[in-house]
Design a protein around this motif. Structure first.
Motif, short mmCIF file in Angstrom:
data_model
loop_
_atom_site.label_atom_id
_atom_site.label_comp_id
_atom_site.label_asym_id
_atom_site.label_seq_id
_atom_site.Cartn_x
_atom_site.Cartn_y
_atom_site.Cartn_z
N SER A 1 2.13 3.58 4.43
CA SER A 1 2.85 4.07 5.61
C SER A 1 3.23 2.95 6.58
CB SER A 1 2.02 5.12 6.34
OG SER A 1 0.78 4.58 6.74
N SER A 2 2.59 1.80 6.46
CA SER A 2 2.86 0.68 7.36
C SER A 2 4.00 -0.22 6.88
CB SER A 2 1.61 -0.18 7.54
OG SER A 2 0.57 0.54 8.16
N TYR A 3 4.44 0.01 5.65
CA TYR A 3 5.40 -0.88 5.03
C TYR A 3 6.82 -0.32 5.07
CZ TYR A 3 1.87 -3.99 3.08
OH TYR A 3 0.86 -4.91 2.92
N VAL A 4 7.76 -1.21 5.31
CA VAL A 4 9.17 -0.89 5.12
C VAL A 4 9.44 -0.90 3.62
CG1 VAL A 4 11.53 -1.66 5.50
CG2 VAL A 4 9.83 -1.90 7.32
N MET A 5 10.08 0.14 3.15
CA MET A 5 10.35 0.26 1.71
C MET A 5 11.84 0.14 1.44
SD MET A 5 7.35 0.57 0.49
CE MET A 5 7.83 0.87 -1.21
N SER A 6 12.15 -0.53 0.36
CA SER A 6 13.55 -0.77 0.00
C SER A 6 13.76 -0.54 -1.48
CB SER A 6 13.94 -2.21 0.32
OG SER A 6 13.67 -2.55 1.66
N TRP A 7 15.01 -0.26 -1.81
CA TRP A 7 15.46 -0.26 -3.20
C TRP A 7 16.50 -1.37 -3.34
CZ3 TRP A 7 13.47 2.35 -7.23
CH2 TRP A 7 12.67 3.47 -6.97
N TYR A 8 16.35 -2.15 -4.38
CA TYR A 8 17.29 -3.18 -4.75
C TYR A 8 17.77 -2.88 -6.17
CZ TYR A 8 15.97 -6.30 -0.88
OH TYR A 8 15.75 -6.87 0.35
N ARG A 9 18.86 -3.54 -6.56
CA ARG A 9 19.30 -3.43 -7.94
C ARG A 9 19.88 -4.76 -8.40
NH1 ARG A 9 24.48 0.68 -7.13
NH2 ARG A 9 25.92 -0.83 -6.16
N GLN A 10 19.81 -4.95 -9.70
CA GLN A 10 20.35 -6.16 -10.29
C GLN A 10 21.03 -5.83 -11.60
OE1 GLN A 10 17.54 -9.38 -10.85
NE2 GLN A 10 19.18 -10.89 -10.83
N ALA A 11 22.31 -6.08 -11.64
CA ALA A 11 23.09 -5.89 -12.86
C ALA A 11 23.12 -7.20 -13.63
CB ALA A 11 24.51 -5.44 -12.50
N PRO A 12 23.37 -7.13 -14.94
CA PRO A 12 23.41 -8.36 -15.76
C PRO A 12 24.41 -9.36 -15.20
CG PRO A 12 23.37 -6.44 -17.15
CD PRO A 12 23.54 -5.92 -15.76
N TYR B 1 14.87 -1.83 -8.47
CA TYR B 1 13.54 -2.27 -8.08
C TYR B 1 13.19 -1.71 -6.70
CZ TYR B 1 14.36 -5.95 -11.57
OH TYR B 1 14.65 -6.64 -12.72
N CYS B 2 11.94 -1.36 -6.51
CA CYS B 2 11.52 -1.05 -5.16
C CYS B 2 10.72 -2.22 -4.61
CB CYS B 2 10.71 0.25 -5.08
SG CYS B 2 9.09 0.21 -5.82
N LYS B 3 10.78 -2.36 -3.30
CA LYS B 3 10.09 -3.44 -2.61
C LYS B 3 9.38 -2.91 -1.39
CE LYS B 3 11.77 -6.53 0.33
NZ LYS B 3 12.54 -7.66 0.92
N ALA B 4 8.19 -3.40 -1.17
CA ALA B 4 7.41 -3.06 0.02
C ALA B 4 7.30 -4.31 0.89
CB ALA B 4 6.02 -2.57 -0.38
N LYS B 5 7.57 -4.15 2.17
CA LYS B 5 7.53 -5.32 3.07
C LYS B 5 6.76 -4.99 4.33
CE LYS B 5 10.49 -8.38 5.80
NZ LYS B 5 9.78 -9.62 5.37
N TYR B 6 5.85 -5.89 4.70
CA TYR B 6 5.13 -5.80 5.96
C TYR B 6 4.96 -7.21 6.49
CZ TYR B 6 1.50 -4.97 9.41
OH TYR B 6 0.78 -4.92 10.58
N MET B 7 5.61 -7.54 7.53
CA MET B 7 5.61 -8.88 8.12
C MET B 7 6.00 -9.88 7.02
SD MET B 7 2.38 -8.51 10.72
CE MET B 7 2.77 -10.01 11.62
N THR B 8 5.14 -10.78 6.62
CA THR B 8 5.50 -11.78 5.60
C THR B 8 5.10 -11.36 4.19
OG1 THR B 8 3.43 -12.95 5.94
CG2 THR B 8 5.33 -13.68 7.25
N LEU B 9 4.53 -10.16 4.06
CA LEU B 9 4.10 -9.67 2.75
C LEU B 9 5.24 -8.92 2.08
CD1 LEU B 9 0.56 -8.32 3.70
CD2 LEU B 9 1.08 -10.44 2.49
N ASN B 10 5.50 -9.28 0.84
CA ASN B 10 6.52 -8.61 0.04
C ASN B 10 5.97 -8.30 -1.33
OD1 ASN B 10 9.32 -8.76 1.56
ND2 ASN B 10 8.31 -10.73 1.86
N TYR B 11 6.07 -7.05 -1.75
CA TYR B 11 5.62 -6.64 -3.08
C TYR B 11 6.80 -5.99 -3.80
CZ TYR B 11 1.05 -7.04 -0.77
OH TYR B 11 -0.03 -7.49 -0.06
N TRP B 12 6.89 -6.30 -5.11
CA TRP B 12 7.97 -5.76 -5.93
C TRP B 12 7.41 -4.95 -7.09
CZ3 TRP B 12 13.18 -6.43 -4.99
CH2 TRP B 12 13.53 -7.39 -4.03
#
Length: 115
Positions: free
Chosen positions: A29-40, A94-105
């Motif tokens: 709940s503390s993290y900003v969540m994002s969706w990214y995508r990458q095509a070939p 891909y989903c990504k979780a971000k909190y300050m300098t922490l980034n998880y993919w």
């Protein structure tokens, strides 16, 4: 920390898919969540973002009005509802979780759009 995407697959143009990203190992709940995508052959691009507290959202122009990002903090899950899919939406998402300098993919889920 783990982010596990699911819900990808093959869909015809104009169809819909709902992606899920289940999180564990951190205070979701503390993290900003994002969706990214990458095509070939292309760079990874931001698709949608949802805030942690206010759940404010932001979308790439290319998906505005077709995709909806949402989150369920009780289930530690973020979703991406994708409607009116186009061939150019095909990518690994891909989903990504971000909190300050922490980034998880997450590891990504493949979306293919073809007739």
């Amino acid at each position: 920390v783990q982010l596990v995407e699911s819900g990808g697959g093959l869909v015809q143009p104009g169809g819909s898919l709902r992606l899920s990203c289940a999180a564990s190992g951190f205070t979701f709940s503390s993290y900003v969540m994002s969706w990214y995508r990458q095509a070939p052959g292309k760079e990874r691009e931001l698709v949608a973002v949802i805030g942690s507290i206010s759940s404010s959202t932001h979308y790439a122009d290319s998906v505005m009005g077709r995709f909806t990002i949402s989150r369920d903090n009780a289930k530690n899950t973020v979703y991406l509802q994708m409607n009116s899919l186009k061939p150019e939406d095909a990518a690994v998402y891909y989903c990504k979780a971000k909190y300050m300098t922490l980034n998880y993919w997450g590891q990504g889920t493949q979306v293919a759009v073809s007739s």
